[in-house]
Design a protein around this motif. Structure first.
Motif: not given
Length: 184
Positions: A129, A131, A168
Motif C-alpha cells: 500500500t 499514498a 489503498g
C-alpha cells in the motif's frame, strides 16, 4: 579491353520482407496492471510495453528454445519512480522501491508456452500500500525475499505504469507480464 557500346545492365530484386544476414533474438513485452477497489470496481488500468534489459536479453538468449519456468525469476517488485526505462544503467533498475512490494509470482506462474513467458503477481489488500502513485514495476533476478530495490545487474525487465494511482489498504493490484520470444 574497353567497353564502348555504353550498354548498361540493370539488376533489380523485390522481396516481400527485408531479411538480415543473421538471425537475432527479439523479445516483445507487454504489461497489464489493474487496480481493483474493495467494491470490485476497476480503479486504475494500464497496458504498456516493457523494456527487457541487457541482463534480460542475456537470460533469454542463454535459455533459447530451452526456456523453462525453472530458469526464470521468482517475482516482481514495485516502485514510485519515473526514470525513463533503458537497457542498462539507472533506467534498467528499480528507481524508487515501494517497501513490502517484493512478492513471489502467483501459484501457477511463471508459465511458458509456445515461446511466450507469462508472469503474474496479485498484490492483495494490505500488501504494497502507498499514498503515492505506483509508477514502475520490475522482474528481478535477485531473491524475491529481499525487501529492497533491485539494481540494473539484477533486473531482467522494467516498465513504467501510468493510470494506476495509489494503492489503498483495501485495494488489490494485479500485474500480468508477457514476454513473447521472437527469432531464434
Amino acid at each position: 579491353m574497353n567497353e564502348t557500346s555504353r550498354v548498361a545492365d540493370t539488376l533489380s530484386a523485390t522481396m516481400d520482407r527485408p531479411r538480415g544476414t543473421t538471425s537475432e533474438l527479439s523479445i516483445h513485452g507487454t504489461v497489464v496492471a489493474e487496480l481493483w477497489g474493495p467494491d470490485g470496481k476497476l480503479k486504475g488500468y494500464c497496458k504498456t510495453h516493457n523494456l527487457v534489459t541487457a541482463v534480460g536479453d542475456q537470460l533469454y538468449a542463454s535459455r533459447g528454445a530451452g526456456l523453462t519456468t525453472s530458469a526464470l525469476p521468482t517475482g516482481m517488485k514495485l516502485g514510485t519512480g519515473s526514470t525513463a526505462v533503458a537497457k542498462t544503467g539507472a533506467g534498467a533498475a528499480l528507481v524508487t522501491y515501494l517497501s513490502g512490494s517484493n512478492q513471489a509470482f502467483d501459484s501457477t506462474f511463471p508459465s511458458v508456452s509456445g515461446g511466450v513467458a507469462t508472469y503474474k503477481v496479485t498484490y492483495a489488500a494490505g500488501t504494497a500500500t502507498t499514498a503515492s502513485p505506483i509508477t514502475e514495476v520490475v522482474i528481478p533476478t535477485d531473491t524475491i525475499s529481499t525487501n529492497a530495490t533491485s539494481t540494473a545487474a539484477n533486473t531482467i525487465a522494467r516498465a513504467l505504469l501510468t493510470g494506476i494511482g495509489s494503492k489503498g489498504a483495501s485495494d488489490t493490484l494485479t500485474i500480468t507480464w508477457l514476454h513473447t520470444i521472437l527469432g531464434s
